[in-house]
Scaffold this motif. Structure first.
Motif, PDB file in Angstrom:
ATOM      1  N   LYS A 265       0.740  -1.113  -0.163  1.00  0.00           N
ATOM      2  CA  LYS A 265      -0.051   0.069   0.054  1.00  0.00           C
ATOM      3  C   LYS A 265       0.859   1.088   0.098  1.00  0.00           C
ATOM      4  CE  LYS A 265      -3.814  -2.213   2.598  1.00  0.00           C
ATOM      5  NZ  LYS A 265      -4.541  -2.341   3.830  1.00  0.00           N
ATOM      6  N   LEU A 266       1.853   0.937   0.999  1.00  0.00           N
ATOM      7  CA  LEU A 266       2.588   2.431   0.903  1.00  0.00           C
ATOM      8  C   LEU A 266       3.552   2.617  -0.486  1.00  0.00           C
ATOM      9  CD1 LEU A 266       4.277   4.683   2.567  1.00  0.00           C
ATOM     10  CD2 LEU A 266       5.741   3.029   3.225  1.00  0.00           C
ATOM     11  N   GLY A 267       3.904   1.622  -1.156  1.00  0.00           N
ATOM     12  CA  GLY A 267       4.326   1.595  -2.336  1.00  0.00           C
ATOM     13  C   GLY A 267       3.537   2.405  -3.255  1.00  0.00           C
ATOM     14  N   TRP A 268       2.118   1.985  -3.487  1.00  0.00           N
ATOM     15  CA  TRP A 268       1.373   2.804  -4.311  1.00  0.00           C
ATOM     16  C   TRP A 268       1.034   4.174  -3.814  1.00  0.00           C
ATOM     17  CZ3 TRP A 268       0.050   1.840  -9.040  1.00  0.00           C
ATOM     18  CH2 TRP A 268      -0.073   0.532  -9.396  1.00  0.00           C
ATOM     19  N   VAL A 269       1.319   4.399  -2.820  1.00  0.00           N
ATOM     20  CA  VAL A 269       1.066   5.926  -2.296  1.00  0.00           C
ATOM     21  C   VAL A 269       2.061   6.762  -2.854  1.00  0.00           C
ATOM     22  CG1 VAL A 269       1.402   7.440  -0.151  1.00  0.00           C
ATOM     23  CG2 VAL A 269      -0.221   5.584  -0.075  1.00  0.00           C
ATOM     24  N   LEU A 270       3.386   6.042  -2.704  1.00  0.00           N
ATOM     25  CA  LEU A 270       4.667   6.748  -3.232  1.00  0.00           C
ATOM     26  C   LEU A 270       4.461   6.789  -4.764  1.00  0.00           C
ATOM     27  CD1 LEU A 270       7.308   5.407  -1.083  1.00  0.00           C
ATOM     28  CD2 LEU A 270       6.296   7.448  -0.787  1.00  0.00           C
ATOM     29  N   ARG A 271       4.211   5.837  -5.511  1.00  0.00           N
ATOM     30  CA  ARG A 271       3.976   5.765  -6.766  1.00  0.00           C
ATOM     31  C   ARG A 271       2.935   6.891  -7.491  1.00  0.00           C
ATOM     32  NH1 ARG A 271       3.663  -0.452  -8.382  1.00  0.00           N
ATOM     33  NH2 ARG A 271       3.542  -0.604  -6.479  1.00  0.00           N
ATOM     34  N   ALA A 272       1.718   6.895  -6.669  1.00  0.00           N
ATOM     35  CA  ALA A 272       0.797   7.707  -6.877  1.00  0.00           C
ATOM     36  C   ALA A 272       1.133   9.219  -6.926  1.00  0.00           C
ATOM     37  CB  ALA A 272      -0.771   7.611  -6.147  1.00  0.00           C
ATOM     38  N   ALA A 273       1.882   9.577  -5.923  1.00  0.00           N
ATOM     39  CA  ALA A 273       2.323  10.835  -5.932  1.00  0.00           C
ATOM     40  C   ALA A 273       2.947  11.450  -7.246  1.00  0.00           C
ATOM     41  CB  ALA A 273       3.279  11.078  -4.620  1.00  0.00           C
ATOM     42  N   GLY A 274       3.493  10.485  -7.815  1.00  0.00           N
ATOM     43  CA  GLY A 274       4.309  10.750  -9.133  1.00  0.00           C
ATOM     44  C   GLY A 274       3.625  10.762 -10.455  1.00  0.00           C
ATOM     45  N   GLN A 275       2.179  10.507 -10.236  1.00  0.00           N
ATOM     46  CA  GLN A 275       1.386  10.207 -10.994  1.00  0.00           C
ATOM     47  C   GLN A 275       0.266  11.392 -11.240  1.00  0.00           C
ATOM     48  OE1 GLN A 275      -0.488   6.415 -10.859  1.00  0.00           O
ATOM     49  NE2 GLN A 275       1.297   5.373 -11.456  1.00  0.00           N
TER      50      GLN A 275
END
Length: 296
Positions: A265-275
């Protein structure tokens, strides 16, 4: 929300405070309606109900009172009425959701893929539309609402794929009868050991559909404030992993309940920030919605 959906709880932390608290109020009503309709406690195992129509009538009564601004005595419904008024969310979406619970109360089963997607709209796509308006989308911006609906469809398709075994134990099946016939699986036989390989084909099909609607939904995030877009993109990835795990596990997809772990989940939070659109994001609103089911 923390008890009913850890995935949505994490994503909601990315909203600004006002949006986050409004999302909690909307979620509380959705969760309460679902629990009442299915005899659950914050989701989980369905206990089975014998008074489905009476429960449905209660939901319609309390929701109607809340929408009219009358006190119901139930915090979930009173909070729902508050957020519906504050955000001017069209009432039709709330009624559409309850119509989904009515289908379950009638022991309805989908005959076709279109039937299944219509059900997904009622129980999840309509919530996506409500959330979009809550986040500031104009109720007349139908293009963006279609994208919001797409995310709801993606979430529900992931649910159907993951919960095939649990639904079967509760006497339910959301796989289209056409699909089962195509795989030569008789009604009620889809969880038999001999059918597992064929069921895995359908699980992968559901996962693929969920991914298609998830990707379509991402193209609507440009209409949202940046923090809201971040939250939506994170939720899309977190919940989308459920469907992706169904596809990866194949015949073992229903041996144990699929969950998305904290680090993922944390990985998606970080990836989403760049999207997030406008911050190097890559989801143009002009991308067409080709051959996708569209809400009524």
């Amino acid at each position: 929300m923390a008890r009913g959906s850890k995935s949505f709880a994490m994503a909601s932390k990315l909203f600004d405070r006002t949006t986050r608290e409004r999302a909690w109020l909307l979620y509380a009503w959705c969760r309460k309606c679902d629990d009442v309709a299915d005899g659950q406690d914050h989701g989980g195992t369905m206990s089975g109900v014998i008074d489905g129509q009476a429960r449905l009538s209660t939901l319609r009564l309390l929701t109607g009172l809340a929408l009219r601004g009358e006190t119901t005595g139930d915090p979930a419904f009173d909070g729902f009425g508050l957020v519906m008024r504050e955000c001017a969310i069209p009432h039709r979406f709330a009624h559409d959701l309850i119509d989904g619970f009515a289908l379950d109360a009638q022991e309805w089963r989908p005959r076709s893929e279109d039937d299944m997607l219509r059900y997904c709209y009622h129980v999840a796509g309509a919530v996506g539309c409500m959330m979009a308006v809550l986040m500031g989308v104009d109720p007349d911006d139908h293009a963006t609402l279609d994208r919001a609906c797409d995310l709801g469809l993606a979430f529900q398709l992931a649910n159907i794929a993951r919960d095939i075994s649990e639904d079967e134990a509760a006497g339910r099946c959301y796989l289209p009868q056409d699909w089962l016939a195509e795989m030569d699986i008789p009604p009620g036989e889809h969880m038999k050991p001999w059918a597992r390989a064929r069921l895995a084909v359908l699980g992968k099909r559901l996962a693929t559909m969920a991914g298609t609607y998830e990707n379509s939904a991402r193209h609507g995030t440009g209409a949202l404030p940046p923090r809201a877009a971040w939250a939506v993109l994170a939720a899309a990835g977190i919940y989308g992993d459920i469907a992706r795990q169904v596809a990866r596990r194949g015949e073992q997809a229903w041996d144990r309940r699929i969950v998305t772990h904290g680090r993922e989940k944390l990985g998606w939070v970080l990836r989403a920030a760049g999207q997030v659109p406008g911050r190097g994001g890559r989801w143009p609103a002009a991308a067409p919605r080709r051959a996708l089911w569209t809400r009524p």
